[in-house]
Design a protein around this motif. Structure first.
Motif, PDB file in Angstrom:
ATOM      1  N   VAL A  42       0.863  -1.187   0.000  1.00 47.58           N
ATOM      2  CA  VAL A  42       0.000   0.000   0.000  1.00 47.58           C
ATOM      3  C   VAL A  42       0.897   1.235   0.000  1.00 47.58           C
ATOM      4  O   VAL A  42       1.933   1.264   0.672  1.00 47.58           O
ATOM      5  N   THR A  43       0.509   2.248  -0.756  1.00 48.78           N
ATOM      6  CA  THR A  43       1.237   3.516  -0.784  1.00 48.78           C
ATOM      7  C   THR A  43       0.470   4.559   0.022  1.00 48.78           C
ATOM      8  O   THR A  43      -0.720   4.777  -0.210  1.00 48.78           O
ATOM      9  N   LEU A  44       1.145   5.186   0.972  1.00 45.87           N
ATOM     10  CA  LEU A  44       0.563   6.273   1.757  1.00 45.87           C
ATOM     11  C   LEU A  44       1.254   7.563   1.342  1.00 45.87           C
ATOM     12  O   LEU A  44       2.425   7.783   1.653  1.00 45.87           O
ATOM     13  N   VAL A  45       0.537   8.403   0.602  1.00 42.45           N
ATOM     14  CA  VAL A  45       1.107   9.632   0.057  1.00 42.45           C
ATOM     15  C   VAL A  45       1.028  10.749   1.085  1.00 42.45           C
ATOM     16  O   VAL A  45      -0.029  11.018   1.667  1.00 42.45           O
ATOM     17  N   VAL A  73       3.661  -0.887   3.890  1.00 41.45           N
ATOM     18  CA  VAL A  73       2.946   0.380   3.687  1.00 41.45           C
ATOM     19  C   VAL A  73       4.028   1.431   3.478  1.00 41.45           C
ATOM     20  O   VAL A  73       4.746   1.802   4.405  1.00 41.45           O
ATOM     21  N   VAL A  74       4.150   1.888   2.246  1.00 40.96           N
ATOM     22  CA  VAL A  74       5.255   2.747   1.840  1.00 40.96           C
ATOM     23  C   VAL A  74       4.836   4.211   1.900  1.00 40.96           C
ATOM     24  O   VAL A  74       3.862   4.611   1.249  1.00 40.96           O
ATOM     25  N   LEU A 100      -3.402   5.706  -0.650  1.00 38.90           N
ATOM     26  CA  LEU A 100      -4.076   6.519   0.357  1.00 38.90           C
ATOM     27  C   LEU A 100      -3.340   7.838   0.535  1.00 38.90           C
ATOM     28  O   LEU A 100      -2.178   7.972   0.157  1.00 38.90           O
ATOM     29  N   LEU A 101      -4.027   8.803   1.127  1.00 38.79           N
ATOM     30  CA  LEU A 101      -3.492  10.156   1.309  1.00 38.79           C
ATOM     31  C   LEU A 101      -3.608  10.558   2.766  1.00 38.79           C
ATOM     32  O   LEU A 101      -4.646  10.347   3.397  1.00 38.79           O
ATOM     33  N   LEU A 102      -2.536  11.141   3.310  1.00 43.23           N
ATOM     34  CA  LEU A 102      -2.609  11.736   4.643  1.00 43.23           C
ATOM     35  C   LEU A 102      -2.536  13.251   4.474  1.00 43.23           C
ATOM     36  O   LEU A 102      -1.538  13.775   3.970  1.00 43.23           O
ATOM     37  N   GLN A 103      -3.595  13.934   4.859  1.00 43.11           N
ATOM     38  CA  GLN A 103      -3.675  15.379   4.657  1.00 43.11           C
ATOM     39  C   GLN A 103      -4.062  16.086   5.949  1.00 43.11           C
ATOM     40  O   GLN A 103      -4.427  15.464   6.948  1.00 43.11           O
ATOM     41  N   VAL A 104      -3.991  17.406   5.893  1.00 43.09           N
ATOM     42  CA  VAL A 104      -4.294  18.288   7.018  1.00 43.09           C
ATOM     43  C   VAL A 104      -5.374  19.276   6.574  1.00 43.09           C
ATOM     44  O   VAL A 104      -5.773  19.285   5.410  1.00 43.09           O
ATOM     45  N   PRO A 105      -5.893  20.111   7.489  1.00 40.98           N
ATOM     46  CA  PRO A 105      -7.009  20.983   7.132  1.00 40.98           C
ATOM     47  C   PRO A 105      -6.795  21.892   5.922  1.00 40.98           C
ATOM     48  O   PRO A 105      -7.770  22.349   5.319  1.00 40.98           O
TER      49      PRO A 105
END
Length: 330
Positions: A42-45, A73-74, A100-105
């Motif tokens: 899995v790729t976590l951008v 999970v890269v 998947l994406l990890l984002q902020v407000p």
């Protein structure tokens, strides 16, 4: 056959009901095993540079997710365009749970950013869950002769050179414009960076004086004495910084901001996939090392359901939309 004997006979079992009964008899742990999980990496951008709060959060959970899923999970850092480059990578990915994406407000104000053609990432993403949250902070160079937020404002009003504020994303630029307007600092210089790491480096050297940033990036330098955290921006004092007042206590209640670090998937990702990701994350944040990493960053784990996180995103969108009307991005 007598009527009494006929009444005593039990109907033959229905195969489908037998299967359902057998599944239910296994109990919640067995049912949990049916949740979606990946069968390849899995790729976590992370759409920001390494070293910032988003990156730290991603790396805190990715290793444990890999253990739970038995798949790598890269974490992939893709900074640029206020986070849009990495965000677009996920917007255009297959909705299968593997990107998947990890984002902020700041993701909610992308559509207001000049030069980005009104692109609204939220229209092409599914909110999955918050991973952790942390109040943002008012951070300054330790070389400045100030101890409080109010002293910093007064210093900037009388300093021979205009004060400067570093920003790594859109919400910080909105706060910078708000500070200039509402604290009476019309000469405040706003310096835009591609990521928080570079801001921290320049603040330590006092090449830039101040930043609104997450606690994560500033905390180790605060403990080392090379940066000062003048206030935290949550409704209550941060657990990691009980000695530091809130912005409300410092006399600037309008500068409140809690940064959630949220997981998003491409639009159309099946609900079963999202639920499987949430289930794995709930297990991941129970890990002692993950908890220590998140706590060391001044944050706390908050894994909520997709609907709850979607509501959280909408609330932040409404709050920032009102600020953008007052302080447009340029």
């Amino acid at each position: 056959m007598t009527l009494e004997r006929f009444r005593d006979r039990k109907p033959p079992p229905v195969p489908g009901l037998l299967a359902a009964a057998a599944l239910l008899s296994l109990g919640p742990p067995a049912l949990a095993q049916t949740a979606w999980q990946p069968d390849r990496p899995v790729t976590l951008v992370v759409p920001y540079s390494a070293g910032g709060g988003t990156d730290a959060t991603a790396r805190a959970v990715s290793k444990q997710l890999g253990v739970i899923w038995k798949q790598p999970v890269v974490v992939e850092n893709m900074p640029g365009a206020d986070g849009l480059i990495g965000t677009r990578r996920v917007m255009e990915a297959r909705p299968d749970g593997y990107t998947l994406l990890l984002q902020v407000p700041s993701i909610v104000v992308t559509k207001y950013t000049p030069g980005l053609k009104g692109i609204d990432p939220l229209a092409r993403l599914e909110p999955v869950t918050a991973v952790s949250q942390s109040p943002a902070a008012v951070v300054v160079s330790a070389k400045l002769p100030v101890k409080t937020f109010g002293e910093f404002v007064q210093y900037c009003k009388t300093a021979a050179q205009p004060c400067s504020l570093g920003t790594g994303e859109s919400t910080a630029r909105i706060s910078a414009k708000q500070l200039a307007a509402e604290a009476g600092l019309p000469n405040l210089i706003v310096v835009n960076y591609r990521g928080t790491g570079a801001i921290v480096t320049d603040m330590i050297a006092n090449n830039v004086n101040m930043a609104f940033t997450g606690i994560t990036a500033a905390l180790p330098h605060y403990k080392a004495g090379t940066l000062k955290i003048l206030a935290t921006q949550g409704p209550k004092r941060a657990a990691a910084l009980p000695e530091v007042p809130t912005t409300a206590e410092a006399g600037y209640p309008q500068f409140q901001s809690v940064t959630w670090f949220g997981l998003f998937a491409p639009k159309g990702t099946p609900a079963s996939v999202a639920q499987g990701i949430v289930a794995a994350l709930r297990e991941a944040v129970k890990d002692t090392d993950v908890q220590k990493t998140i706590a060391a960053a001044g944050a706390e784990p908050v894994v909520n359901a997709p609907a709850a996180f979607a509501a959280q995103v909408r609330q932040e969108s409404d709050r920032l939309a009102a600020l953008v009307k007052l302080y447009p991005l340029e």
